[in-house]
Design an enzyme around this catalytic site. Structure first.
Site, PDB file in Angstrom:
ATOM      1  N   ARG A 232     -17.856 -16.062 -16.637  1.00  0.00           N
ATOM      2  CA  ARG A 232     -19.146 -15.494 -16.307  1.00  0.00           C
ATOM      3  C   ARG A 232     -19.272 -14.158 -17.032  1.00  0.00           C
ATOM      4  O   ARG A 232     -18.306 -13.405 -17.143  1.00  0.00           O
ATOM      5  CB  ARG A 232     -19.295 -15.282 -14.787  1.00  0.00           C
ATOM      6  CG  ARG A 232     -19.541 -16.569 -14.000  1.00  0.00           C
ATOM      7  CD  ARG A 232     -20.939 -17.116 -14.277  1.00  0.00           C
ATOM      8  NE  ARG A 232     -21.235 -18.303 -13.487  1.00  0.00           N
ATOM      9  CZ  ARG A 232     -21.076 -19.538 -13.920  1.00  0.00           C
ATOM     10  NH1 ARG A 232     -20.602 -19.766 -15.130  1.00  0.00           N
ATOM     11  NH2 ARG A 232     -21.390 -20.562 -13.155  1.00  0.00           N
ATOM     12  N   GLU A 261     -28.209 -13.492 -19.016  1.00  0.00           N
ATOM     13  CA  GLU A 261     -28.640 -14.688 -19.730  1.00  0.00           C
ATOM     14  C   GLU A 261     -30.084 -15.051 -19.406  1.00  0.00           C
ATOM     15  O   GLU A 261     -30.519 -14.876 -18.263  1.00  0.00           O
ATOM     16  CB  GLU A 261     -27.713 -15.857 -19.355  1.00  0.00           C
ATOM     17  CG  GLU A 261     -26.274 -15.619 -19.800  1.00  0.00           C
ATOM     18  CD  GLU A 261     -25.340 -16.745 -19.393  1.00  0.00           C
ATOM     19  OE1 GLU A 261     -25.832 -17.768 -18.858  1.00  0.00           O
ATOM     20  OE2 GLU A 261     -24.132 -16.613 -19.592  1.00  0.00           O
ATOM     21  N   HIS A 279     -23.969 -20.192 -23.896  1.00  0.00           N
ATOM     22  CA  HIS A 279     -23.519 -20.814 -22.647  1.00  0.00           C
ATOM     23  C   HIS A 279     -23.540 -22.342 -22.756  1.00  0.00           C
ATOM     24  O   HIS A 279     -24.200 -23.049 -21.992  1.00  0.00           O
ATOM     25  CB  HIS A 279     -24.379 -20.362 -21.462  1.00  0.00           C
ATOM     26  CG  HIS A 279     -23.671 -20.507 -20.143  1.00  0.00           C
ATOM     27  ND1 HIS A 279     -23.903 -19.662 -19.077  1.00  0.00           N
ATOM     28  CD2 HIS A 279     -22.729 -21.384 -19.708  1.00  0.00           C
ATOM     29  CE1 HIS A 279     -23.147 -20.025 -18.049  1.00  0.00           C
ATOM     30  NE2 HIS A 279     -22.426 -21.069 -18.418  1.00  0.00           N
TER      31      HIS A 279
END
Length: 313
Positions: A232, A261, A279
């Site tokens: 993360r 993000e 991601h």
């Protein structure tokens, strides 16, 4: 009236949304706040199951707007964007999709290690820009035989370690608790970073791990060290990382996750010793299909007999 609602359908696998809506009668929660309020007033009562993802999340206010909610089925292994404590207080079960992501995420993690150490993406830019005719691309580092520290030796960490054994890498790790393994255990992130040449971040997100990789950890990793984060974005202090990269405190980084993000810090995008991916660790057809199947199994098992297959609380 539907028993199932989908929050954030735009970040779910389209096939999953279609299956839930056509086969399970699920309704999609509007993204617009005013439309969402009208939707909840009309459809909130009677909803037993909500499907969400780590990108969309599920907070306490939304739980309160669904008074009959019993299960929050998360599309993803990470669930830090869902308020699990609030769910537990309300007697709501939260599930995720473990195990099925391990191969895809581990593959990307190893790929980032190879890329940033060998300069694959940087050399591609170098070649495309026509710079080769002016001189050779700078020498890079081999992956084989490196000391790799895994910060969070869970299922995915084990898969990363297994793959790196093929490169004859020496593996060390740090967890909150030591596990039964032949890999070397270190008592903290800074201690692990001081030993490692590559530090791979695989801890869960959330308050407990926020900025776990800080300036001190990066300094311990050192000017010959590389950071790879497939966990993360919040686990790494991004300001400290940018500073460390600019000052050559560390040699480079491979990043798949970011604190804000889908926005990526422009300072990172300007650096040639950083590999950036959007991601995509679980972004394979095989993994996303397996994730969808796990979500469907949780939803349908719960509606049939009140049981979650992969609960987290």
């Amino acid at each position: 009236m539907s028993n199932v609602v989908i929050a954030g359908q735009h970040v779910l696998l389209p096939d999953l949304t279609e299956e839930l809506t056509t086969e399970d009668g699920a309704l999609c929660l509007p993204a617009d706040e005013s439309e969402r309020r009208s939707f909840l007033d009309e459809h909130g009562a009677g909803v037993k199951v909500a499907v969400t993802s780590s990108f969309a999340g599920f907070d306490a206010d939304l739980m309160d707007a669904l008074p009959d909610l019993e299960l929050i089925a998360n599309f993803g292994v990470g669930y830090d964007s869902t308020d699990v404590e609030a769910a537990s207080e309300r007697g709501i079960t939260v599930s995720n999709t473990p195990d099925v992501l391990s191969d895809g995420v581990a593959d990307l993690g190893v790929g980032l290690i190879i890329d940033v150490l060998r300069g694959i993406s940087a050399s591609d830019r170098f070649a495309r820009a026509g710079k080769w005719k002016n001189g050779a691309f700078p020498l890079q580092r081999e992956v084989t035989g490196r000391r790799v520290g895994i910060l969070g030796l869970g299922r995915i960490g084990q898969e990363v370690a297994t793959r790196l054994e093929g490169f004859r890498c020496e593996i060390g790790y740090h967890n909150r608790n030591e596990v039964e393994t032949s890999y070397r255990y270190f008592g903290g992130a800074e201690e692990l970073a001081g030993w490692a040449e590559v530090l791979v971040v695989l801890t869960p997100g959330g308050a407990a791990t926020k900025a776990l990789v800080d300036a001190d950890v990066l300094a311990a990793l050192g000017p010959e060290g590389y950071l790879v984060n497939i966990a993360r974005g919040t686990v790494v202090d991004e300001d400290a990382l940018v500073q460390a990269l600019n000052d050559a405190t560390i040699a480079g980084a491979g990043l798949d996750v970011y604190p804000n993000e889908p926005h990526i810090n422009e300072a990172l995008m300007a650096l040639d010793n950083v590999v950036l991916t959007p991601h995509i660790a679980s972004g394979t057809r095989e993994t996303r299909r397996a994730m969808a199947d796990t979500v469907l199994e949780n939803v349908r098992t719960w509606l049939a007999d009140g049981r979650a297959v992969t609960p987290v609380n």
